[in-house]
Motif scaffolding. Structure first.
Motif, short mmCIF file in Angstrom:
data_model
loop_
_atom_site.label_atom_id
_atom_site.label_comp_id
_atom_site.label_asym_id
_atom_site.label_seq_id
_atom_site.Cartn_x
_atom_site.Cartn_y
_atom_site.Cartn_z
N GLN A 192 29.95 -35.47 47.27
CA GLN A 192 31.02 -35.31 46.31
C GLN A 192 30.68 -36.12 45.07
O GLN A 192 29.79 -36.96 45.08
CB GLN A 192 32.36 -35.78 46.89
CG GLN A 192 32.94 -34.82 47.91
CD GLN A 192 32.29 -34.95 49.27
OE1 GLN A 192 32.01 -36.05 49.71
NE2 GLN A 192 32.05 -33.84 49.93
N GLY A 193 31.44 -35.89 44.01
CA GLY A 193 31.23 -36.65 42.80
C GLY A 193 30.41 -35.86 41.80
O GLY A 193 30.16 -34.67 41.96
N GLY A 194 30.00 -36.53 40.72
CA GLY A 194 29.29 -35.83 39.67
C GLY A 194 28.21 -36.69 39.06
O GLY A 194 27.87 -37.76 39.55
N LEU A 223 38.92 -36.36 62.18
CA LEU A 223 39.50 -35.62 61.06
C LEU A 223 40.86 -35.04 61.38
O LEU A 223 41.66 -34.78 60.47
CB LEU A 223 38.54 -34.50 60.62
CG LEU A 223 37.25 -34.95 59.95
CD1 LEU A 223 36.33 -33.76 59.71
CD2 LEU A 223 37.55 -35.65 58.62
N ALA A 224 41.16 -34.82 62.65
CA ALA A 224 42.45 -34.25 63.02
C ALA A 224 43.59 -35.27 62.92
O ALA A 224 44.77 -34.90 62.92
CB ALA A 224 42.41 -33.68 64.44
N ASP A 225 43.24 -36.56 62.79
CA ASP A 225 44.26 -37.61 62.71
C ASP A 225 44.76 -37.76 61.28
O ASP A 225 44.11 -37.33 60.32
CB ASP A 225 43.69 -38.95 63.17
CG ASP A 225 43.25 -38.92 64.63
OD1 ASP A 225 43.62 -37.95 65.33
OD2 ASP A 225 42.54 -39.84 65.05
N ASN A 261 37.50 -32.54 51.40
CA ASN A 261 36.18 -31.90 51.47
C ASN A 261 35.59 -31.98 52.87
O ASN A 261 34.95 -31.03 53.35
CB ASN A 261 35.24 -32.54 50.46
CG ASN A 261 35.60 -32.19 49.03
OD1 ASN A 261 36.18 -31.15 48.76
ND2 ASN A 261 35.27 -33.07 48.10
N GLN A 262 35.76 -33.13 53.54
CA GLN A 262 35.25 -33.26 54.90
C GLN A 262 35.96 -32.30 55.85
O GLN A 262 35.34 -31.71 56.74
CB GLN A 262 35.43 -34.70 55.40
CG GLN A 262 34.75 -35.76 54.56
CD GLN A 262 33.29 -35.45 54.27
OE1 GLN A 262 32.50 -35.24 55.18
NE2 GLN A 262 32.94 -35.43 53.00
N ARG A 263 37.27 -32.15 55.68
CA ARG A 263 38.02 -31.25 56.54
C ARG A 263 37.65 -29.79 56.29
O ARG A 263 37.52 -29.01 57.25
CB ARG A 263 39.53 -31.47 56.33
CG ARG A 263 40.02 -32.74 56.99
CD ARG A 263 41.46 -33.07 56.65
NE ARG A 263 41.98 -34.10 57.56
CZ ARG A 263 43.07 -34.80 57.35
NH1 ARG A 263 43.79 -34.59 56.25
NH2 ARG A 263 43.46 -35.71 58.23
#
Length: 317
Positions: A192-194, A223-225, A261-263
């Motif tokens: 992520q990022g630029g 990630l579900a938490d 983004n991770q999800r």
């Protein structure tokens, strides 16, 4: 990577006299599986001189573009000189018949010269972005991103070229394939990022970096938490303010955007590798409901989860 994929993607990588060897090697490092037929071609006669002090021999000419599914121009001359007419015409013909066109780093300049970026958003190395915008006013130049996928793909500097190629690999072969190649290259499968994070300052190194990395790894495994910045800061033994600042320095984005983004990436992997219902995928990825997954999926990837699964399986044969 799964070498049994039915469709073998034909990739033409364009070299030229005076090319930087490392730029030329990027596509080959990513698209090296049996699923790809990668060929180096050139508008110039061999041997080609390189900036590395050695010459290379190229066996294929521009006719290779007429059969390629993907055409990659890995860079261009840093004086962004005009491209040969034969190269421009070959790029136009390839794009017209539906080949994916990719311009890494300064490779955006010949694509813009061919008119393939007119009316599209594109990027290039931050140091040359103003020149691209000035020379080609019909192109919407985004100076802040690592790569742009607006039908034609363009990327920023060398490392961003890897990001762009991994993004394309993910589209063609799925998240697991991209992750496997990223692990082999010891790079992140998706950053992520630029470009601003690389222009302004390096990522600081401190004794807290290891704890910070462990926290991000823990979040990726849960990630579900539900996650709060206060709880994660405490897990990293940081103040909320220090954690927030450290997070943005390290990732170039906010925790909220990074988590989204991770999800989404986890949902992609589940859609690619299982027949789980959209509702179950939403729960496993931390979206809570199918409606929330659909909304975020469309906002990030411009498609629905069902269409993504269908398109991935079609492209994978």
């Amino acid at each position: 990577m799964n070498a049994s994929i039915a469709k073998r993607h034909r990739i033409a990588v364009i070299a030229f006299d005076g090319i930087t060897p490392f730029h030329l090697s990027l596509p080959g490092m990513v698209f090296r599986d049996a699923a790809f037929d990668l060929r180096i071609c050139s508008p110039d006669p061999s041997p080609l001189r390189t900036t590395g002090g050695f010459d290379i021999s190229v066996q294929h000419g521009l006719q290779t573009l007429s059969r390629a599914d993907i055409v990659i121009l890995p860079t261009w001359h840093d004086d962004y000189r005009p491209a040969p007419a034969a190269l421009l015409e070959a790029l136009k013909r390839a794009h017209k018949r539906g080949a994916r066109i990719v311009g890494l780093c300064l490779g955006a300049f010949p694509l813009a010269e061919a008119g393939l970026l007119d009316g599209r958003t594109a990027t290039t190395h931050w140091a040359y972005a103003d020149a691209l915008a000035k020379r080609h006013p019909a192109v919407v130049v985004d100076r802040e991103v690592l790569y742009v996928d607006d039908d034609v793909l363009t990327s920023a500097g060398v490392a961003a070229g890897l990001d762009c190629c991994l993004h394309l690999l993910r589209q063609l072969c799925g998240a697991d394939a991209a992750n496997q190649v990223a692990r082999q290259l010891v790079v992140a499968p998706h950053r992520q990022g630029g470009q601003a994070q690389f222009i302004e300052r390096p990522v600081p190194v401190s004794g807290s970096d290891d704890r910070f990395a462990q926290v991000l790894d823990w979040v990726n495994r849960h990630l579900a938490d539900n996650h709060s910045i206060d709880a994660l800061a405490a897990r990293a033994a940081m103040s909320r303010r220090n954690f927030t600042r450290h997070f943005r320095d390290a990732t170039g984005t906010s925790f909220k955007q990074w988590l989204l983004n991770q999800r989404v990436a986890h949902a992609q992997r589940l859609l690619e590798s299982s027949d789980a219902s959209i509702e179950l995928v939403a729960q496993e990825a931390g979206f809570g409901s199918a409606l929330s997954l659909r909304q975020h999926f469309r906002a990030v990837l411009l498609t629905s989860p069902s269409d993504y699964r269908r398109q991935f399986r079609a492209s994978a044969g």
